[in-house]
Scaffold this motif. Structure first.
Motif, PDB file in Angstrom:
ATOM      1  N   TYR A 167       0.712  -1.395  -0.224  1.00 20.07           N
ATOM      2  CA  TYR A 167       0.146   0.210   0.141  1.00 20.07           C
ATOM      3  C   TYR A 167       0.873   1.408  -0.224  1.00 20.07           C
ATOM      4  CZ  TYR A 167      -3.845  -2.981   0.876  1.00 20.07           C
ATOM      5  OH  TYR A 167      -5.367  -3.906   0.658  1.00 20.07           O
ATOM      6  N   ALA A 168       1.434   1.269  -1.293  1.00 17.28           N
ATOM      7  CA  ALA A 168       2.147   2.684  -0.856  1.00 17.28           C
ATOM      8  C   ALA A 168       1.088   4.452  -1.715  1.00 17.28           C
ATOM      9  CB  ALA A 168       3.051   1.931  -2.410  1.00 17.28           C
ATOM     10  N   SER A 169       2.158   4.897  -0.876  1.00 23.65           N
ATOM     11  CA  SER A 169       1.259   6.647  -1.598  1.00 23.65           C
ATOM     12  C   SER A 169       2.835   7.008  -1.275  1.00 23.65           C
ATOM     13  CB  SER A 169       0.007   6.522  -0.098  1.00 23.65           C
ATOM     14  OG  SER A 169      -0.284   7.850  -0.514  1.00 23.65           O
ATOM     15  N   ARG A 170       2.155   8.119  -2.044  1.00 23.69           N
ATOM     16  CA  ARG A 170       3.340  10.167  -1.904  1.00 23.69           C
ATOM     17  C   ARG A 170       3.308  10.419  -0.264  1.00 23.69           C
ATOM     18  NH1 ARG A 170       3.914  13.720  -5.960  1.00 23.69           N
ATOM     19  NH2 ARG A 170       1.059  13.755  -5.748  1.00 23.69           N
ATOM     20  N   GLU A 171       2.142  10.317  -0.074  1.00 23.65           N
ATOM     21  CA  GLU A 171       1.822  11.325   1.034  1.00 23.65           C
ATOM     22  C   GLU A 171       1.654  10.838   2.290  1.00 23.65           C
ATOM     23  OE1 GLU A 171      -0.329  11.079  -1.682  1.00 23.65           O
ATOM     24  OE2 GLU A 171      -0.219  12.951  -2.289  1.00 23.65           O
ATOM     25  N   TYR A 172       1.531   9.264   2.027  1.00 25.13           N
ATOM     26  CA  TYR A 172       1.825   7.929   2.995  1.00 25.13           C
ATOM     27  C   TYR A 172       2.744   6.958   3.202  1.00 25.13           C
ATOM     28  CZ  TYR A 172      -2.906  10.444   4.301  1.00 25.13           C
ATOM     29  OH  TYR A 172      -3.430  11.290   4.492  1.00 25.13           O
ATOM     30  N   GLY A 173       4.267   7.619   3.653  1.00 28.32           N
ATOM     31  CA  GLY A 173       4.692   6.835   3.354  1.00 28.32           C
ATOM     32  C   GLY A 173       4.939   6.071   5.088  1.00 28.32           C
ATOM     33  N   PRO A 174       5.945   4.987   5.087  1.00 26.34           N
ATOM     34  CA  PRO A 174       6.424   4.403   6.108  1.00 26.34           C
ATOM     35  C   PRO A 174       6.604   5.716   7.259  1.00 26.34           C
ATOM     36  CG  PRO A 174       7.462   3.152   4.229  1.00 26.34           C
ATOM     37  CD  PRO A 174       7.585   4.775   3.807  1.00 26.34           C
ATOM     38  N   ALA A 175       7.464   6.692   6.754  1.00 24.27           N
ATOM     39  CA  ALA A 175       7.691   7.758   7.955  1.00 24.27           C
ATOM     40  C   ALA A 175       6.160   8.800   8.346  1.00 24.27           C
ATOM     41  CB  ALA A 175       8.395   8.572   7.132  1.00 24.27           C
ATOM     42  N   PHE A 176       4.965   8.564   7.761  1.00 20.16           N
ATOM     43  CA  PHE A 176       3.933   8.475   7.844  1.00 20.16           C
ATOM     44  C   PHE A 176       3.895   8.448   9.258  1.00 20.16           C
ATOM     45  CE2 PHE A 176      -0.755   8.274   8.267  1.00 20.16           C
ATOM     46  CZ  PHE A 176      -1.408   9.627   8.719  1.00 20.16           C
ATOM     47  N   PRO A 205       0.706  -2.469 -11.014  1.00 20.50           N
ATOM     48  CA  PRO A 205       0.293  -2.504  -9.897  1.00 20.50           C
ATOM     49  C   PRO A 205      -1.011  -1.975 -10.118  1.00 20.50           C
ATOM     50  CG  PRO A 205       1.409  -0.298 -10.517  1.00 20.50           C
ATOM     51  CD  PRO A 205       1.854  -1.184 -10.847  1.00 20.50           C
ATOM     52  N   ASP A 206      -1.848  -2.381  -8.697  1.00 20.46           N
ATOM     53  CA  ASP A 206      -3.196  -1.489  -8.665  1.00 20.46           C
ATOM     54  C   ASP A 206      -3.336  -0.444  -7.209  1.00 20.46           C
ATOM     55  OD1 ASP A 206      -3.574  -3.460  -7.305  1.00 20.46           O
ATOM     56  OD2 ASP A 206      -4.502  -4.846  -8.040  1.00 20.46           O
ATOM     57  N   GLY A 207      -4.299  -0.296  -7.073  1.00 21.43           N
ATOM     58  CA  GLY A 207      -4.714   0.205  -6.647  1.00 21.43           C
ATOM     59  C   GLY A 207      -6.148   1.127  -5.865  1.00 21.43           C
ATOM     60  N   GLY A 208      -6.632   2.367  -6.046  1.00 17.83           N
ATOM     61  CA  GLY A 208      -7.351   4.026  -5.378  1.00 17.83           C
ATOM     62  C   GLY A 208      -7.497   4.442  -4.209  1.00 17.83           C
ATOM     63  N   ARG A 209      -8.780   5.433  -4.173  1.00 19.16           N
ATOM     64  CA  ARG A 209      -8.346   6.285  -4.066  1.00 19.16           C
ATOM     65  C   ARG A 209      -8.761   5.501  -2.523  1.00 19.16           C
ATOM     66  NH1 ARG A 209     -10.128  11.423  -5.394  1.00 19.16           N
ATOM     67  NH2 ARG A 209     -11.953  11.152  -5.149  1.00 19.16           N
ATOM     68  N   TYR A 210      -7.890   5.976  -1.214  1.00 21.05           N
ATOM     69  CA  TYR A 210      -9.068   5.342   0.258  1.00 21.05           C
ATOM     70  C   TYR A 210      -8.525   7.196   0.909  1.00 21.05           C
ATOM     71  CZ  TYR A 210      -8.070   0.735  -2.018  1.00 21.05           C
ATOM     72  OH  TYR A 210      -7.646  -0.011  -3.146  1.00 21.05           O
ATOM     73  N   PHE A 211      -8.537   6.821   2.260  1.00 20.21           N
ATOM     74  CA  PHE A 211      -8.303   7.396   3.448  1.00 20.21           C
ATOM     75  C   PHE A 211      -8.052   6.570   5.165  1.00 20.21           C
ATOM     76  CE2 PHE A 211     -13.304   8.077   3.409  1.00 20.21           C
ATOM     77  CZ  PHE A 211     -13.202   7.548   5.140  1.00 20.21           C
ATOM     78  N   PRO A 212      -7.285   6.683   5.557  1.00 17.62           N
ATOM     79  CA  PRO A 212      -6.647   5.856   6.641  1.00 17.62           C
ATOM     80  C   PRO A 212      -7.496   6.787   7.154  1.00 17.62           C
ATOM     81  CG  PRO A 212      -4.585   7.304   5.340  1.00 17.62           C
ATOM     82  CD  PRO A 212      -5.781   7.927   4.292  1.00 17.62           C
ATOM     83  N   VAL A 213      -7.503   5.816   9.114  1.00 20.83           N
ATOM     84  CA  VAL A 213      -8.264   6.355  10.148  1.00 20.83           C
ATOM     85  C   VAL A 213      -7.671   5.251  10.833  1.00 20.83           C
ATOM     86  CG1 VAL A 213     -10.319   6.159  11.483  1.00 20.83           C
ATOM     87  CG2 VAL A 213     -10.468   6.540   8.563  1.00 20.83           C
ATOM     88  N   ILE A 214      -7.061   6.180  12.075  1.00 22.82           N
ATOM     89  CA  ILE A 214      -5.962   5.767  12.983  1.00 22.82           C
ATOM     90  C   ILE A 214      -6.827   5.473  14.426  1.00 22.82           C
ATOM     91  CG2 ILE A 214      -4.016   5.248  14.284  1.00 22.82           C
ATOM     92  CD1 ILE A 214      -2.772   6.571  11.586  1.00 22.82           C
ATOM     93  N   VAL A 215      -7.480   4.598  14.817  1.00 20.67           N
ATOM     94  CA  VAL A 215      -8.005   4.347  16.284  1.00 20.67           C
ATOM     95  C   VAL A 215      -6.909   4.307  17.174  1.00 20.67           C
ATOM     96  CG1 VAL A 215      -9.062   4.032  17.938  1.00 20.67           C
ATOM     97  CG2 VAL A 215     -10.367   4.669  15.633  1.00 20.67           C
ATOM     98  N   LYS A 216      -5.941   5.415  18.413  1.00 19.52           N
ATOM     99  CA  LYS A 216      -4.735   4.271  19.403  1.00 19.52           C
ATOM    100  C   LYS A 216      -5.658   5.166  20.830  1.00 19.52           C
ATOM    101  CE  LYS A 216      -2.117   7.665  18.509  1.00 19.52           C
ATOM    102  NZ  LYS A 216      -0.475   8.343  18.711  1.00 19.52           N
ATOM    103  N   SER A 217      -4.835   4.433  21.061  1.00 19.96           N
ATOM    104  CA  SER A 217      -5.395   4.555  23.068  1.00 19.96           C
ATOM    105  C   SER A 217      -4.023   4.239  23.748  1.00 19.96           C
ATOM    106  CB  SER A 217      -6.410   2.626  23.548  1.00 19.96           C
ATOM    107  OG  SER A 217      -6.826   3.196  24.348  1.00 19.96           O
TER     108      SER A 217
END
Length: 768
Positions: A167-176, A205-217
């Motif tokens: 799941y590679a993205s220019r905006e959301y790389g491993p550092a993010f 490659p294939d893929g799509g437009r996704y938005f991440p959601v993170i839940v922390k505790s």
């Protein structure tokens, strides 16, 4: 002015009409009490009320257009926002529970190399959530910070591989993703971005437009749960209107998601308002209480207003035309309505269908024709009741209605002919239903019998069976046989469409033998042989039973099928076909054997949890339908070989598709079946608990481990009983039973006979 006054006043003879009174010169004088005047006045009142109502509705609708647009836009956006927020709340609840999950807690404390069952269980759970939850999810994962790995629906992956390859993205790389451990929040949704997913089984490659959601505790500070939501699929499922631009803004005002022709700059929302009009469009705003996102729906106003204006102009024009046409039609209808009504009333009063009057009013013509059809139906009723009387007499059913009785001439001797029509698949492909085809055959057969024997009765008794009763005081079986031969010659020309079987016993039946004649003909139908020709059967009685398989062959077939032994199955089937041929079996006996065999195969597949539709393939909608079309032993033999090969292959594939634990257990039993085998011993070898081994083996094979062990041992014992002369107690010891009585009880439970009886049966069969 009534008719008398009119005659006195004019001195001429007058006649009544629909419009009042008409003199001989054709002058019309208005009569306000006539049916014409009342109808016309009623029509005009209705037209006036309709015009006034539509005029008021037009003005009201035009004034409410803008308010309705605003309410519709606000309500549509509110429903869309509720849908987004509800799904985010569900996603929050779903991901939060993993902070209290024992499996995740155990995985945090352990090593990934030793906890692969937990990883697999989590991956399967994530796959179920992504595939079946109505959350529009692409993936669900848990990111472990210290360990540097991620568990998602595909299993275990290193962080760099997960967010750099899969799941590679220019905006959301491993550092993010690593940076999010330092952020302070509970739930956060991030803007939509393009993700590329590299797959090894595809060209690129294939893929799509996704938005991440993170839940922390804070409870799980060393890991967090996240998800990738398919933005476009989520919008298409939640949007209340299609074709409008839609934008979501983040808490900082930056674009979060955008679809449609939405501009980069949005107008500022006035204080205390939920919408604003800008550049011929309405912008509706609403902020989500859970996510803090701002949702904006953009509805164009100018195009809607222009279309409504055109529509209103068109409606007014059409309404004006309709008023004019309504007035003209009202006059014509009023003038032409009275006379047809009078004719209908007169016809009903006299119950005389001859009172006919052709009119342009369709309902009057229908009523007139219905009166004629009523009397024709009464005449047809007598004929139908007579046929019902024959059916009751044939099947010994006491008549309920005294009218449903055969005619007086039915108490005479008769010849009985039954025809069975089997429609082929080619006939079905040609079009038309069985009912229409049966009606054509019935008409043809009835015409021939009526021509030769005017007193005969031909009628359908089932959807594929016809019955003919030929009444005669003398034996005319020769004439009947000649007609059946002519039927055979005629129907053989159409044998590609249907196969005809005719049963007629060459005897003259007495009036009291209707039921006996019917039962005899039904039995004779079973004498049909395997071919595609029309068959005339004159021999009474049904064919005798045929024992196709011995009990030992039945057990052998089941055993070979269970083992997937294709060659042995085919050998047994060929032997069965030879036995049917030697016994000169009838067609229904072939079908009966084929149905029994097919039932055995399907039951075996279901016992192994194999999809039974795989047995049919693309050859026919159902194997049972395929059997009905066979007309030769070669077709049955080819069918048996095909389904037996398919069933054996499916069972063999099912038995061979085992995982390492099941393979180890099977190999251990095959190697040590003669020793004392305990489930605890096998579990210790696998380094798992006995309960886990027992449940795992049952889940994977559908069979208890102890049952499998006993069946394998008894199978080996059967081989020794057939191929050696060893004593039974020695055989029992060789297959792992130290107690001969226990061996005998288990052998009888699984085979139905004792070891000694089984050996004697084998010796008897070998000598035969």
């Amino acid at each position: 002015m009534d008719e008398t006054d009119f005659i006195r006043y004019t001195g001429t003879k007058a006649i009544r009409s629909e419009t009042g009174v008409i003199d001989v010169k054709g002058r019309i004088r208005w009569n306000g009490r006539s049916l014409f005047a009342k109808l016309l006045l009623g029509f005009l009142v209705v037209i006036f009320i309709s015009f006034a109502f539509n005029l008021l509705a037009y003005h009201f609708f035009y004034g409410q257009m803008r308010g309705q647009l605003i309410r519709s836009g606000t309500m549509g956006l509110s429903k869309t926002v509720d849908g987004y927020e509800k799904q985010l709340r569900q996603l929050d609840d779903l991901l939060t529970r993993y902070y209290f999950d024992n499996a995740v807690a155990a995985l945090k404390k352990g090593s990934i190399d030793s906890d692969f069952p937990i990883v697999n269980d989590l991956a399967e759970e994530f796959k179920t959530i992504a595939g079946h939850y109505n959350l529009d999810l692409e993936n669900v994962f848990i990111y472990f910070k210290n360990e540097g790995f991620v568990i998602d629906k595909n299993g275990f992956a290193r962080t760099d591989d997960m967010f750099g390859k899969y799941y590679a993205s220019r905006e959301y790389g491993p550092a993010f993703w690593e940076k999010q451990f330092a952020e302070d929040f509970h739930l956060r949704a991030f803007p939509v971005a393009e993700f590329k997913r590299f797959r090894y089984d595809a060209a690129g490659p294939d893929g799509g437009r996704y938005f991440p959601v993170i839940v922390k505790s804070r409870i799980g500070s060393q890991f967090y749960a996240g998800a990738l939501v398919d933005a476009d699929r989520m919008f298409s499922g939640l949007a209340q209107t299609s074709g409008h631009a839609f934008t979501i803004l983040g808490a900082d005002g930056a674009p979060f998601y955008r679809t449609g022709a939405a501009g980069d700059a949005l107008p500022k929302l006035p204080a205390g308002s939920s919408f604003v009009r800008h550049a011929d469009s309405y912008y509706f705003y609403q902020t989500g209480p859970v996510s803090g996102l701002t949702y904006v729906s953009i509805v164009p106003y100018s195009s809607i207003a222009a279309q409504l204006s055109k529509l209103n102009a068109l409606l007014l024009t059409l309404f004006a035309i309709s008023v004019l046409v309504s007035v003209v039609i009202s006059v014509l209808l009023s003038a032409r309505f009275k006379h047809p009504v009078q004719r209908i009333v007169e016809a009903l009063r006299q119950m005389n269908p001859a009172i006919r009057h052709r009119s342009s009013i369709a309902e009057f013509n229908v009523i007139s024709e219905s009166l004629e059809h009523m009397f024709r139906s009464i005449r047809r009723k007598d004929s139908l009741l007579q046929k019902y009387g024959y059916l009751d007499k044939i099947k010994s059913v006491p008549p309920i209605d005294t009218e449903a009785q055969p005619p007086a001439g039915a108490d005479r001797p008769f010849h009985f002919v039954m025809m069975h029509i089997h429609y082929t698949r080619e006939d079905g492909l040609a079009g038309g239903g069985d009912a229409a085809r049966a009606a054509n055959v019935l008409e043809c057969v009835n015409a021939e019998w009526s021509r030769a024997f005017p007193d005969s009765v031909t009628m359908p008794i089932e959807k594929d069976r016809l019955l003919t009763i030929v009444f005669s005081d003398t034996d005319v079986s020769g004439t009947v046989a000649g007609m059946l031969d002519s039927f055979k010659a005629a129907f053989d020309r159409d044998k590609a469409l249907y196969r005809l079987t005719i049963a007629c016993e060459p005897r003259l039946w007495q009036p009291s033998e209707f039921t006996a004649a019917y039962e005899s003909a039904a039995e004779m139908m079973r004498r049909r042989r395997l071919n595609d020709e029309t068959q005339v059967i004159a021999t009474p009685g049904a064919p005798g039973p045929i024992a196709v398989w011995t009990p030992d062959e039945e057990r052998g077939f089941a055993a070979h099928l269970e083992a997937g032994s294709e060659a042995q199955l085919l050998a047994l089937l060929r032997g069965a076909m030879q036995r049917l041929a030697r016994c000169d079996a009838a067609a229904w006996q072939y079908r009966q054997f084929a149905g029994d065999l097919l039932s055995k195969l399907l039951m075996a597949l279901m016992a192994h949890r194999i999809d039974t539709s795989l047995l049919a393939g693309a050859r026919a909608p159902s194997p049972y339908d395929e059997i009905e079309s066979f007309v030769s032993a070669e077709q049955y033999e080819s069918f048996f070989e095909r389904v037996a090969r398919q069933a054996a292959a499916l069972i063999r594939e099912k038995r061979e598709a085992r995982d390492p634990i099941v393979d180890f257990v099977v190999r251990f039993i095959e190697t040590h079946y003669g020793e004392d085998i305990y489930q605890d011993l096998i579990a210790d070898r696998l380094n798992i608990s006995t309960g886990y081994l027992r449940n795992y083996f049952k889940e994977k094979t559908g069979q208890n481990l102890s049952d499998y062990l006993n069946e394998y041992r008894i199978g080996k014992a059967k081989q020794m009983l057939e191929g050696t002369e060893d004593k039974i107690q020695d055989i029992a010891a060789k297959v792992g039973y130290q107690n001969a009585n226990s061996f005998t009880r288990m052998f009888r439970r699984l085979t139905g006979v004792t070891p000694g009886e089984y050996r004697r049966e084998c010796l008897v069969n070998s000598t035969e």
